[in-house]
Design an enzyme around this catalytic site. Structure first.
Site, PDB file in Angstrom:
ATOM      1  N   SER A  71      37.640  23.571  11.481  1.00 22.06           N
ATOM      2  CA  SER A  71      36.788  23.585  10.315  1.00 22.06           C
ATOM      3  C   SER A  71      36.866  24.880   9.500  1.00 22.06           C
ATOM      4  O   SER A  71      36.272  24.956   8.422  1.00 22.06           O
ATOM      5  CB  SER A  71      35.334  23.345  10.715  1.00 22.06           C
TER       6      SER A  71
ATOM      7  N   LYS B   8      33.931  33.154   6.871  1.00 22.67           N
ATOM      8  CA  LYS B   8      33.577  31.731   6.789  1.00 22.67           C
ATOM      9  C   LYS B   8      32.108  31.600   6.403  1.00 22.67           C
ATOM     10  O   LYS B   8      31.263  32.425   6.802  1.00 22.67           O
ATOM     11  CB  LYS B   8      33.827  31.097   8.160  1.00 22.67           C
TER      12      LYS B   8
ATOM     13  N   SER C 139      38.180  25.235  15.945  1.00 22.22           N
ATOM     14  CA  SER C 139      38.007  25.383  14.504  1.00 22.22           C
ATOM     15  C   SER C 139      38.658  26.586  13.866  1.00 22.22           C
ATOM     16  O   SER C 139      38.725  26.647  12.644  1.00 22.22           O
ATOM     17  CB  SER C 139      36.513  25.395  14.166  1.00 22.22           C
TER      18      SER C 139
END
Lengths: 172, 519
Positions: free
Chosen positions: B180, B89, B204
């Site tokens: 997210s 990420k 997330s």
């Protein structure tokens, strides 16, 4: 018959001299039976012939509530699970004494302190990183030689109405 | 010849293998690290419309794959992850590789170091293929609010969803990945990488895991180092692991866990706890069903899956019972207050002076800071910073911030009571429903959506407990549904063992079942 407190008292003196106090504060349940060890000690000091002595006989013979743990429930912590003793320098002792306005000039006090902080994982107080200005300076938009450059400070942010126009003129 | 037939049969599906399987294939010479890397890079190009990646590190990946190949040829073998492509990420620092947090503020930021968890994977010989897309600064539950655009759920383009939506070529009804860490979820389930790192502050990693049909683990707080993870909420953030199977997640957890001197909030996992086992006997298990997790808005299908799993476990001899976590209803508000308060503090470092976006406004320091932050942060980030500052004002501190801390303690104690009353693991939904279409999702603002979507996941962050989302079935819309298991602190191994047991029995299909095999 030796009272319970006398038995414990004797044991405590032994521990101070021989073993770190901390280990013995952590205490097992059924398997590591301190009471049976105590019973053995009791037998030795009294010089009586061996006979089976159960836990119950050391206390009163009243019924024990089943919800209340019958034996201490703390688990022994092996030495390997306790972080090693950190070094407490005399400079540090001096600093602590001045902060707290108490003294512990005796060695026992120092030993007490060391054991109290033994619980935490503490890494050595040594600088292991840094000296990388040449890596960090390129990350900045505006630098001059080895300085980050900021606009003049000590100027308060404009009032709200003026701020709106300042931000409106900015890129986004 | 058998070898060739094997190679032909697997080449098409090589990317859909688990880490365990593909690692074996590498070691047996059935495919080389370079070939595998090239396949992944090719597939990334093919799935560009998903927008799962912000940066694809093609050159670096090929170089790392070459090194893995030469190691393999020499018989020097780094470990099970040697030569395995992975994605990270974009809020994890990667040395000299752009790390943006999907924000204008860090659009061109090149960190001078690797995050510890990234370094650990690289040290094992894994091959970094790219940085994945996300919500800006990990604030969001849809991966729709990043500056590089929203991420699309790979299942939007698989047969089950397309067929029930009329089979039209119409592209407008694609569904979100959740967030997210949506890019990480999409990367793993679109088969462009074998594992991905996400971050999990309020769900997330688990949220996109559930919506994309991946196994998503949120480890116990303190087990994995946060050094190099650009922080959102220091007391709740953990690096999350996204994989296609529970065994893979266990492999990665083993590699990544451990005390890090550079992150003083890490601890060494107590060795007395059971590790991951593929032969877990559920007859020894007590499963708690927290009744408060049937929250308003829970879809019928997710509810049915929840019930199905409870039946499955009970039928196999596990004890399943209802428990109560009475403060669950208040946890989302508590989370919001604490999250904003820590965000206000953590975002203060972005002033344009030492790194990140700097405005051309230069009338004063404060003006420059304000303009840089206005230009660098989107409305969601600015909103949370303002809320956080509000909660931390002297007149509000006790009423909001301290009160939230007290409620947090109550929530953590709810879990403690349940676990000490004999429950081994809690079974709950991960999300309210399957993935929403993008057009529907954006009708409400980010804060509203986060409040709705994080309801089942954020209590585990407040309490620092491990939680894993496991995909269980496709919904009637042809989209994944995931269920969540929450365990006691440091019981990540046991948690994954139970998850594995479930995974073996629910028969969740691979996305590759619905695609034309690659050449």
């Amino acid at each position: 018959m030796l009272g319970i407190h006398q038995i414990y008292g004797r044991r405590r003196v032994q521990l101070n001299i021989i073993l770190p106090l901390l280990c013995r504060y952590y205490y097992a349940s059924r398997t590591d039976n301190m009471l049976s060890t105590n019973v053995k000690t009791l037998r030795k000091t009294r010089n009586t012939p061996s006979r089976p002595v159960t836990v119950a006989r050391l206390y009163s013979s009243n019924k024990h509530n089943s919800k209340v743990p019958k034996v201490p429930t703390w688990e022994p912590l092996g030495e390997d699970r306790i972080p090693s003793l950190p070094q407490v320098s005399s400079d540090l002792v001096d600093k602590l004494e001045r902060l707290a306005l108490v003294d512990f000039r005796t060695k026992e006090g120092l030993v007490c302190l060391e054991r109290a902080i033994r619980q935490l994982f503490l890494r050595g107080d040594t600088v292991t990183e840094g000296d990388c200005a040449e890596k960090l300076l390129p990350l900045s938009n505006t630098t001059v030689e080895e300085y980050f450059v900021a606009p003049p400070g000590n100027i308060p942010l404009p009032r709200r109405e003026e701020r709106a126009s300042m931000l409106k003129h900015s890129e986004f | 010849m058998p070898g060739n037939r094997w190679a032909l049969r697997y080449c098409g599906n090589m990317l859909s293998l688990t880490i365990k399987e593909v690692s074996l294939a590498l070691r047996e010479g059935k495919i080389s690290p370079l070939e595998l890397c090239r396949k992944c890079l090719k597939r990334i190009k093919k799935t560009q419309h998903l927008n799962a990646y912000i940066t694809v590190t093609e050159e670096l990946a090929l170089k790392q794959a070459e090194e893995a190949e030469s190691r393999l040829l020499q018989g020097v073998y780094q470990g099970i992850l040697d030569g395995i492509p992975f994605a990270v990420k974009d809020n994890f620092c990667t040395e000299n590789i752009r790390t943006t947090c999907a924000s204008r503020m860090l659009k061109d930021f090149l960190p001078p170091y690797n995050a510890t968890v990234v370094q650990k994977l690289l040290d094992q010989g894994a091959v970094l293929v790219g940085k994945t897309n996300m919500d800006e600064f990990a604030m969001g539950s849809g991966s729709t609010d990043g500056v590089f655009g929203p991420v699309r759920n790979p299942w939007s383009y698989a047969a089950p969803y397309r067929e029930q939506s009329g089979g039209a070529e119409d592209d407008s009804e694609w569904v979100i990945t959740g967030g997210s860490s949506g890019g990480s979820g999409a990367a793993v389930t679109s088969l462009t990488s074998f594992l991905a790192l996400g971050s999990d502050t309020g769900g997330s990693t688990r949220n996109p895991g559930a919506l994309c049909g991946a196994v998503a683990l949120k480890p116990t707080y303190g087990l994995l180092s946060r050094h190099g993870l650009i922080p959102l909420v220091n007391s709740m953030d953990v690096p999350g692991i996204v994989t296609r199977s529970t065994s893979d997640a266990a492999i990665v957890l083993e590699v990544l866990q451990g005390r890090d001197l550079k992150d003083s909030t890490t601890v060494q996992s107590p060795t007395s706890h059971a590790g991951f086992s593929e032969d877990f006997d559920v007859r020894n298990l007590c499963v708690g069903i927290p009744k408060e997790y049937h929250a308003p808005g829970l879809s019928q299908e997710t509810l049915a899956q929840w019930s199905r799993l409870a039946d499955l476990l009970e039928g196999a001899g596990a004890r399943v019972r209802e428990v109560s976590l009475p403060h669950t209803q208040h946890s989302i508000v508590c989370y919001h207050v604490l999250c904003c308060a820590e965000v206000a503090s953590n975002m203060a470092r972005f002033d344009g002076l030492e790194y990140g976006h700097r405005s051309t406004e230069d009338s004063s320091t404060d003006a420059m800071y304000a303009a840089s932050r206005h230009e660098g942060f989107n409305a969601v980030v600015r909103g949370r910073i303002l809320s956080g500052n509000f909660f931390l004002l002297q007149q509000n501190y006790e009423r909001y911030f301290l009160k939230a801390q007290q409620v947090r303690r109550l929530i953590a104690e709810d879990f403690e009571h349940a676990f000490s009353a004999g429950v081994d693991v809690l079974l709950t939904p991960t999300t309210l429903s399957d993935a929403a279409s993008y057009s529907h999702f954006i009708q409400a603002d980010n804060r509203t959506r986060s409040t709705q979507e994080d309801v089942f996941t954020q209590p585990a962050n407040l309490a620092g407990l491990p939680a894993v989302s496991v995909p269980t079935a496709l919904s009637s819309r042809g989209l994944p549904i995931g269920l969540q298991l929450i365990g006691p602190a440091f019981q990540d191994g046991m948690l994954l063992s139970v998850a594995h047991w479930i995974e073996q029995r629910v028969g969740f299909p691979s996305i590759s079942n619905y695609e034309v095999p690659n050449k």
